[in-house]
Design a protein around this motif. Structure first.
Motif, short mmCIF file in Angstrom:
data_model
loop_
_atom_site.label_atom_id
_atom_site.label_comp_id
_atom_site.label_asym_id
_atom_site.label_seq_id
_atom_site.Cartn_x
_atom_site.Cartn_y
_atom_site.Cartn_z
N GLY A 53 24.40 -12.56 -1.02
CA GLY A 53 24.64 -14.01 -1.63
C GLY A 53 23.67 -14.88 -1.13
N ILE A 54 22.55 -14.64 -0.33
CA ILE A 54 21.52 -15.40 0.06
C ILE A 54 20.54 -16.01 -0.89
CG2 ILE A 54 19.63 -15.88 1.67
CD1 ILE A 54 21.26 -14.14 3.72
N SER A 55 20.37 -14.88 -1.92
CA SER A 55 19.36 -15.21 -2.94
C SER A 55 19.87 -16.25 -3.82
CB SER A 55 19.11 -13.80 -3.57
OG SER A 55 20.34 -13.37 -3.99
N TYR A 56 21.16 -16.17 -4.02
CA TYR A 56 21.64 -17.15 -4.98
C TYR A 56 21.51 -18.49 -4.23
CZ TYR A 56 25.31 -19.88 -7.44
OH TYR A 56 25.88 -20.92 -8.12
N LEU A 57 21.99 -18.63 -2.79
CA LEU A 57 21.93 -19.97 -2.52
C LEU A 57 20.44 -20.38 -2.30
CD1 LEU A 57 23.93 -19.25 0.88
CD2 LEU A 57 24.50 -20.34 -1.46
N ILE A 58 19.42 -19.52 -2.25
CA ILE A 58 17.85 -19.88 -2.21
C ILE A 58 17.69 -20.45 -3.60
CG2 ILE A 58 15.52 -19.21 -2.01
CD1 ILE A 58 16.67 -17.31 0.09
N SER A 59 18.02 -19.69 -4.74
CA SER A 59 17.80 -19.98 -5.98
C SER A 59 18.36 -21.40 -6.42
CB SER A 59 18.03 -18.95 -6.95
OG SER A 59 19.47 -18.86 -7.15
N GLN A 60 19.44 -21.77 -5.95
CA GLN A 60 20.16 -23.21 -6.14
C GLN A 60 19.63 -24.29 -5.37
OE1 GLN A 60 22.29 -23.14 -8.80
NE2 GLN A 60 21.35 -21.29 -9.20
N ASN A 61 18.76 -23.85 -4.31
CA ASN A 61 18.28 -25.06 -3.38
C ASN A 61 16.75 -25.02 -3.54
OD1 ASN A 61 16.80 -26.09 -1.00
ND2 ASN A 61 19.03 -26.21 -0.12
N GLU A 62 16.21 -26.15 -4.19
CA GLU A 62 14.74 -26.14 -4.81
C GLU A 62 13.93 -26.19 -3.62
OE1 GLU A 62 11.99 -29.12 -7.28
OE2 GLU A 62 14.19 -29.89 -7.22
N VAL A 63 14.21 -26.74 -2.27
CA VAL A 63 13.38 -26.67 -1.30
C VAL A 63 13.19 -25.46 -0.76
CG1 VAL A 63 12.91 -27.58 1.04
CG2 VAL A 63 13.98 -29.04 -0.57
N LEU A 64 14.30 -24.63 -0.53
CA LEU A 64 14.19 -23.45 0.00
C LEU A 64 13.32 -22.39 -1.01
CD1 LEU A 64 17.67 -22.59 1.61
CD2 LEU A 64 15.52 -22.97 2.69
N PHE A 65 13.66 -22.42 -2.19
CA PHE A 65 13.12 -21.56 -3.34
C PHE A 65 11.51 -21.89 -3.34
CE2 PHE A 65 11.77 -20.87 -7.77
CZ PHE A 65 12.01 -19.36 -7.75
N ASN A 66 11.21 -23.24 -3.37
CA ASN A 66 9.66 -23.57 -3.33
C ASN A 66 9.17 -23.15 -2.03
OD1 ASN A 66 9.82 -24.69 -5.92
ND2 ASN A 66 10.18 -26.81 -5.32
N ALA A 67 9.82 -23.15 -1.03
CA ALA A 67 9.07 -22.45 0.17
C ALA A 67 8.72 -21.09 0.07
CB ALA A 67 10.28 -22.85 1.50
N VAL A 68 9.76 -20.41 -0.61
CA VAL A 68 9.46 -18.81 -0.67
C VAL A 68 8.45 -18.75 -1.96
CG1 VAL A 68 10.44 -17.04 -1.65
CG2 VAL A 68 11.79 -18.14 -0.16
N ARG A 69 8.59 -19.50 -2.85
CA ARG A 69 7.48 -19.38 -4.06
C ARG A 69 5.93 -19.65 -3.48
NH1 ARG A 69 6.10 -22.81 -8.51
NH2 ARG A 69 7.34 -24.65 -7.63
N TYR A 70 5.87 -20.72 -2.87
CA TYR A 70 4.49 -21.18 -2.24
C TYR A 70 4.15 -20.06 -1.13
CZ TYR A 70 4.84 -25.24 -5.09
OH TYR A 70 4.64 -26.29 -6.23
N ALA A 71 4.79 -19.64 -0.45
CA ALA A 71 4.45 -18.47 0.54
C ALA A 71 3.91 -17.41 -0.15
CB ALA A 71 5.66 -18.44 1.47
N GLY A 72 4.59 -16.91 -1.27
CA GLY A 72 4.15 -15.88 -1.91
C GLY A 72 2.80 -16.15 -2.65
N CYS A 73 2.79 -17.30 -3.27
CA CYS A 73 1.46 -17.90 -3.85
C CYS A 73 0.30 -17.67 -2.58
CB CYS A 73 1.62 -19.20 -4.38
SG CYS A 73 2.78 -19.50 -5.66
N GLY A 74 0.59 -18.26 -1.65
CA GLY A 74 -0.48 -18.18 -0.53
C GLY A 74 -0.85 -16.89 -0.09
N TYR A 75 -0.09 -15.89 -0.13
CA TYR A 75 -0.37 -14.88 0.48
C TYR A 75 -1.20 -14.02 -0.60
CZ TYR A 75 -0.14 -9.97 2.59
OH TYR A 75 -0.45 -9.06 3.04
N LEU A 76 -0.75 -14.19 -2.06
CA LEU A 76 -1.52 -13.70 -3.25
C LEU A 76 -2.93 -14.17 -3.23
CD1 LEU A 76 1.22 -13.24 -5.74
CD2 LEU A 76 0.40 -11.46 -4.29
N PHE A 77 -2.73 -15.39 -2.85
CA PHE A 77 -4.09 -15.95 -2.92
C PHE A 77 -5.36 -15.53 -1.93
CE2 PHE A 77 -7.13 -19.81 -1.71
CZ PHE A 77 -7.80 -19.93 -2.99
N TYR A 78 -4.55 -15.40 -0.75
CA TYR A 78 -5.38 -14.78 0.34
C TYR A 78 -6.01 -13.49 0.14
CZ TYR A 78 -6.16 -12.18 4.54
OH TYR A 78 -6.39 -11.34 5.61
N LEU A 79 -5.03 -12.57 -0.49
CA LEU A 79 -5.47 -11.31 -0.84
C LEU A 79 -6.40 -11.12 -1.84
CD1 LEU A 79 -1.93 -9.28 -0.85
CD2 LEU A 79 -3.69 -9.12 0.67
#
Length: 205
Positions: A57-83
């Motif tokens: 159920g962690i994915s639900y909590l992350i998707s409902q928490n804007e700060v946590l979700f954005n942290a995951v989203r921007y981490a993914g953006c940064g890694y794809l940008f680096y690659l």
């Protein structure tokens, strides 16, 4: 949702081109079959993490928490940008590629495995896909947990088989010389593709 529909949906999600596809293509063309296969295995292993947090159920909590979700989203953006930047900057590099060789020094196995793992793990779209699907198969009384686990293992196997097959195809004798002849342009295209995915992920609300 019927199991046949879930199976077909999972297949369509896996084979649709995305960042994982581009990364497997880039590593296969530049570093050979072994690199492509290990990248594919990294992508597949990341599914284990998605299964785990979806069932907990962690994915639900992350998707409902804007700060946590954005942290995951921007981490993914940064890694794809680096690659993406790395792919464009090193587009003209010419490392040795021996498609059929089994030499252990030829491929940085852990690096390829980690690239595939992180590329898939840091994609919030994958997280939300598993959240939406697991919400269909997990019931409140936990009787659907076994079915959810089986579906997760199916998705893991599907990712591994599909991307390993692509790595084999990209390094086949029929395609290898053709792909190598356009390696620089292909690297630039792959880098641009990863940067595009990074940008789309960053601006998506």
């Amino acid at each position: 949702m019927e199991w046949l529909s879930l199976a077909v949906l999972g297949l369509l999600i896996v084979i649709s081109p995305g960042a994982d596809f581009i990364l497997v293509l880039k590593n296969s063309v530049n570093r050979g079959r072994k690199a492509g296969v290990w990248t594919a295995l990294g992508v597949s292993l990341a599914i284990c993490v998605h299964i785990a947090y979806s069932m907990l159920g962690i994915s639900y909590l992350i998707s409902q928490n804007e700060v946590l979700f954005n942290a995951v989203r921007y981490a993914g953006c940064g890694y794809l940008f680096y690659l993406g930047v790395k792919g464009i900057v090193t587009a003209g590099a010419n490392p040795e590629v021996e498609v059929m060789s089994d030499s252990p020094k030829e491929v940085a196995v852990l690096q390829c495995l980690a690239q595939g793992f992180l590329c898939n793990l840091l994609n919030p779209k994958t997280m939300l896909f598993f959240l939406s699907i697991f919400s269909q198969v997990i019931t409140p009384d936990a009787s659907g947990n076994g079915s959810a686990l089986l579906y997760g293992l199916y998705m893991m196997a599907l990712h591994g088989l599909w991307f390993c097959m692509l790595a084999m195809l990209f390094t086949s004798s029929a395609l290898q010389q053709h792909l190598l002849s356009m390696k620089k342009r292909l690297n630039q295209a792959c880098g641009a593709g990863l940067l595009t995915f990074s940008a789309l992920l960053a601006i998506k609300t």
